[in-house]
Design a protein around this motif. Structure first.
Motif, PDB file in Angstrom:
ATOM      1  N   THR A 352       0.502  -1.180   0.189  1.00  0.00           N
ATOM      2  CA  THR A 352      -0.292   0.276   0.071  1.00  0.00           C
ATOM      3  C   THR A 352       1.129   1.778  -0.249  1.00  0.00           C
ATOM      4  N   ASN A 353       0.466   2.728  -0.179  1.00  0.00           N
ATOM      5  CA  ASN A 353       1.119   3.608  -0.279  1.00  0.00           C
ATOM      6  C   ASN A 353       0.116   5.123  -0.274  1.00  0.00           C
ATOM      7  N   HIS A 354       1.180   6.292   0.240  1.00  0.00           N
ATOM      8  CA  HIS A 354       0.241   7.158   0.587  1.00  0.00           C
ATOM      9  C   HIS A 354       1.289   8.149   0.391  1.00  0.00           C
ATOM     10  N   PHE A 355       0.849   9.623   0.233  1.00  0.00           N
ATOM     11  CA  PHE A 355       1.885  10.920  -0.326  1.00  0.00           C
ATOM     12  C   PHE A 355       1.139  11.647   1.272  1.00  0.00           C
ATOM     13  N   GLY A 356       2.330  12.447   1.674  1.00  0.00           N
ATOM     14  CA  GLY A 356       2.550  14.079   2.379  1.00  0.00           C
ATOM     15  C   GLY A 356       3.242  15.014   2.226  1.00  0.00           C
ATOM     16  N   VAL A 357       3.028  16.106   3.427  1.00  0.00           N
ATOM     17  CA  VAL A 357       3.972  16.638   3.492  1.00  0.00           C
ATOM     18  C   VAL A 357       4.888  16.486   4.604  1.00  0.00           C
ATOM     19  N   TYR A 358       6.138  17.133   5.106  1.00  0.00           N
ATOM     20  CA  TYR A 358       6.685  17.522   6.668  1.00  0.00           C
ATOM     21  C   TYR A 358       7.218  18.387   6.923  1.00  0.00           C
ATOM     22  N   LEU A 359       7.129  19.163   7.554  1.00  0.00           N
ATOM     23  CA  LEU A 359       7.725  19.380   8.906  1.00  0.00           C
ATOM     24  C   LEU A 359       8.681  20.214   9.569  1.00  0.00           C
ATOM     25  N   GLY A 360       9.851  20.052   9.665  1.00  0.00           N
ATOM     26  CA  GLY A 360      10.728  19.710  10.881  1.00  0.00           C
ATOM     27  C   GLY A 360      12.028  20.743  11.749  1.00  0.00           C
ATOM     28  N   VAL A 361      12.457  21.429  12.735  1.00  0.00           N
ATOM     29  CA  VAL A 361      13.328  21.785  13.314  1.00  0.00           C
ATOM     30  C   VAL A 361      14.601  21.228  13.785  1.00  0.00           C
ATOM     31  N   GLY A 362      15.756  21.890  14.289  1.00  0.00           N
ATOM     32  CA  GLY A 362      16.662  21.097  14.802  1.00  0.00           C
ATOM     33  C   GLY A 362      17.609  22.164  15.024  1.00  0.00           C
ATOM     34  N   ALA A 363      18.980  21.318  14.548  1.00  0.00           N
ATOM     35  CA  ALA A 363      20.185  21.870  14.655  1.00  0.00           C
ATOM     36  C   ALA A 363      21.357  21.585  14.001  1.00  0.00           C
ATOM     37  N   GLN A 364      22.202  21.969  13.539  1.00  0.00           N
ATOM     38  CA  GLN A 364      23.335  21.746  12.689  1.00  0.00           C
ATOM     39  C   GLN A 364      24.855  22.030  13.180  1.00  0.00           C
ATOM     40  N   MET A 365      25.798  21.073  13.238  1.00  0.00           N
ATOM     41  CA  MET A 365      27.569  21.082  13.562  1.00  0.00           C
ATOM     42  C   MET A 365      28.608  21.051  12.840  1.00  0.00           C
ATOM     43  N   ALA A 366      29.221  21.877  12.613  1.00  0.00           N
ATOM     44  CA  ALA A 366      30.344  20.793  11.446  1.00  0.00           C
ATOM     45  C   ALA A 366      31.091  20.348  12.087  1.00  0.00           C
ATOM     46  N   VAL A 367      31.831  19.470  11.174  1.00  0.00           N
ATOM     47  CA  VAL A 367      32.473  18.853  11.759  1.00  0.00           C
ATOM     48  C   VAL A 367      33.450  18.458  10.942  1.00  0.00           C
ATOM     49  N   GLY A 368      34.818  19.364  10.722  1.00  0.00           N
ATOM     50  CA  GLY A 368      35.397  19.553   9.159  1.00  0.00           C
ATOM     51  C   GLY A 368      34.986  19.935   8.463  1.00  0.00           C
ATOM     52  N   LYS A 369      34.946  18.983   7.675  1.00  0.00           N
ATOM     53  CA  LYS A 369      34.128  19.327   6.489  1.00  0.00           C
ATOM     54  C   LYS A 369      32.923  19.193   5.923  1.00  0.00           C
ATOM     55  N   HIS A 370      32.800  18.336   7.104  1.00  0.00           N
ATOM     56  CA  HIS A 370      31.229  17.372   7.207  1.00  0.00           C
ATOM     57  C   HIS A 370      30.592  18.477   8.776  1.00  0.00           C
ATOM     58  N   TYR A 371      29.157  17.493   8.492  1.00  0.00           N
ATOM     59  CA  TYR A 371      28.524  18.217   9.551  1.00  0.00           C
ATOM     60  C   TYR A 371      27.120  16.921   9.847  1.00  0.00           C
ATOM     61  N   ALA A 372      26.811  16.915  11.324  1.00  0.00           N
ATOM     62  CA  ALA A 372      26.352  16.006  12.494  1.00  0.00           C
ATOM     63  C   ALA A 372      24.692  16.869  12.336  1.00  0.00           C
ATOM     64  N   ARG A 373      23.724  16.717  12.537  1.00  0.00           N
ATOM     65  CA  ARG A 373      22.734  17.343  12.214  1.00  0.00           C
ATOM     66  C   ARG A 373      21.368  17.101  13.621  1.00  0.00           C
ATOM     67  N   LEU A 374      20.411  17.424  13.588  1.00  0.00           N
ATOM     68  CA  LEU A 374      20.021  16.155  15.234  1.00  0.00           C
ATOM     69  C   LEU A 374      18.678  17.177  14.387  1.00  0.00           C
ATOM     70  N   HIS A 375      17.356  16.532  14.529  1.00  0.00           N
ATOM     71  CA  HIS A 375      16.421  17.740  14.293  1.00  0.00           C
ATOM     72  C   HIS A 375      14.944  16.615  14.565  1.00  0.00           C
ATOM     73  N   ALA A 376      13.879  17.332  15.036  1.00  0.00           N
ATOM     74  CA  ALA A 376      12.219  16.716  15.227  1.00  0.00           C
ATOM     75  C   ALA A 376      11.640  17.077  14.283  1.00  0.00           C
ATOM     76  N   ASP A 377      10.960  16.109  13.618  1.00  0.00           N
ATOM     77  CA  ASP A 377      10.035  16.143  12.502  1.00  0.00           C
ATOM     78  C   ASP A 377       8.301  15.396  12.875  1.00  0.00           C
ATOM     79  N   TRP A 378       7.772  16.559  11.797  1.00  0.00           N
ATOM     80  CA  TRP A 378       6.707  15.778  11.765  1.00  0.00           C
ATOM     81  C   TRP A 378       6.073  16.094  10.035  1.00  0.00           C
ATOM     82  N   TYR A 379       5.317  14.637  10.465  1.00  0.00           N
ATOM     83  CA  TYR A 379       4.879  14.055   8.494  1.00  0.00           C
ATOM     84  C   TYR A 379       3.354  13.774   8.921  1.00  0.00           C
ATOM     85  N   LYS A 380       2.895  14.647   7.649  1.00  0.00           N
ATOM     86  CA  LYS A 380       0.748  14.332   7.681  1.00  0.00           C
ATOM     87  C   LYS A 380       0.948  13.742   6.572  1.00  0.00           C
ATOM     88  N   SER A 381       0.403  12.694   6.372  1.00  0.00           N
ATOM     89  CA  SER A 381      -0.529  12.117   5.341  1.00  0.00           C
ATOM     90  C   SER A 381      -1.969  13.006   4.423  1.00  0.00           C
TER      91      SER A 381
END
Length: 401
Positions: A352-381
């Motif tokens: 089965t399948n369905h589609f929807g939208v998502y919103l999220g907020v969080g923070a990004q931390m630089a790790v050299g040339k890379h980055y790490a993130r942590l974010h909270a998200d809300w998904y709704k069909s």
């Protein structure tokens, strides 16, 4: 509900756009009087820069917008892109543009970008000029338009070769039908080397491709999600509006591409996530029953997401927001119902399948040339039907290479 979600999604995206109107880079302008004024330039797409120059002089908090002809030229620092005012014919009548000045020598090379095309202008030392147009496939919507484009390109190649006829090597280089910006720069540079007799240098303004290359990151992510609304496809006839709840882990891979020259601090993200089989449960007291009926709904899921990430500010740690759309494909659907410790219903069905939208907020931390993130998200069909009534709340960590 669907209308409200669409309004929320549009509003959020509009806010992101409104906060992304500048991409400041150091540089300078040259006025029509020949004066050089240093400051900050807005580094946008080539199409935008061909029509407007946004400039903030050093020591001045207020910026000014210049149109072609109002200043002689502008350039970004560190051997960056260089734009000059030129009157060129792209459409029906010649117009003033900020043309990207790519090569200066015995043959000059300019470029003006449009929505679906790049227009290159070869200008010989005596003022003779030829044009070469590189259109994207999307700009041709019919077979006849494709034919017209091919005929136009054939004619243009012939005129460019006539202009380059004093350099056999340059003419030979133009036999390549897939002429990139880099190849065109080399053609004009080779022409200068063959024609120049006074030892003057050919100035190439097209700077190092790496500095203008779109940055793309491959990222891995893992998260935990709680689903407050789930619905099966084969609902039990007596409980058509039941919702399930449960939680699951997910993991996935994605690609993220910076779009700084379109929206400051923004990037386009594409992700594919897998959630292993998990159980979602629901209890309901039926009319005349002696205890709640307990239903378990099992499934795994594959989620494809496409959206925009907006980072705010500069620093090692910065806040971010996410918005986009998703498509979910469910596998291994199975529904089992118990009443008074007895199994009264069990059924399995396909994907089965369905589609929807998502919103999220969080923070990004630089790790050299890379980055790490942590974010909270809300998904709704967006499908208010048995195909999916998903409401998902999640916390995700990601790391980008």
């Amino acid at each position: 509900m669907k209308k409200s979600l669409l309004i929320l999604y549009s509003l959020f995206f509009s806010v992101v756009l409104s906060m992304a109107q500048t991409n400041p880079k150091p540089g300078y302008i040259i006025t029509n009087a020949g004066d050089t004024v240093r400051g900050i330039l807005d580094f946008r797409t080539n199409e935008m820069l061909s029509k407007k120059c946004e400039f903030w002089p050093n020591g001045d908090s207020e910026g000014k917008s210049y149109k072609p002809g109002e200043i002689e030229s502008f350039r970004f620092d560190h051997n960056g892109k260089y734009f000059v005012t030129r009157r060129l014919k792209i459409h029906e009548e010649p117009e003033l543009y900020f043309a990207e000045f790519m090569v200066q020598g015995k043959m000059n090379l300019y470029c003006v970008a449009d929505k679906y095309a790049e227009y290159f202008f070869f200008e010989r030392e005596d003022g003779e000029m030829a044009q070469l147009t590189n259109r994207s496939l999307i700009s041709s919507s019919s077979i006849q338009e494709v034919k017209d484009d091919l005929n136009e390109k054939k004619e243009q190649y012939g005129k460019v070769k006539i202009l380059l006829q004093d350099s056999w090597k340059a003419v030979e280089d133009m036999n390549d039908k897939d002429m990139t910006r880099k190849k065109l720069v080399n053609v004009v540079r080779d022409y200068h080397k063959d024609v120049c007799t006074d030892g003057s240098n050919c100035m190439v303004y097209e700077y190092n491709e790496k500095s203008d290359k779109v940055k793309t990151h491959i990222k891995a992510f893992a998260g935990y999600a709680y689903y407050s609304h789930e619905r099966t496809v084969n609902q039990y006839p007596y409980l058509p509006d039941e919702n399930y709840y449960g939680s699951t882990f997910e993991m996935g891979l994605g690609i993220e591409t910076d779009i700084e020259r379109v929206m400051k601090g923004c990037s386009l993200e594409i992700g594919l996530a897998y959630s292993p089989k998990a159980t979602f449960e629901h209890d309901v007291m039926v009319r005349g029953g002696h205890e709640p009926s307990h239903t378990m709904y099992e499934k795994s899921r594959l989620t494809f997401a496409l959206g925009v990430v907006k980072r705010f500010g500069k620093g090692k740690i910065v806040p971010l927001a996410r918005v986009g759309g998703f498509y979910v494909l469910h596998h291994g659907n199975k529904e089992t119902r118990y009443y008074m410790s007895n199994k009264i219903y069990e059924q399995e069905w396909g994907e089965t399948n369905h589609f929807g939208v998502y919103l999220g907020v969080g923070a990004q931390m630089a790790v050299g040339k890379h980055y790490a993130r942590l974010h909270a998200d809300w998904y709704k069909s967006l499908e208010e039907s048995n195909k999916g009534n998903m409401m998902r709340w999640g916390l995700t960590a990601e790391f980008a290479l």
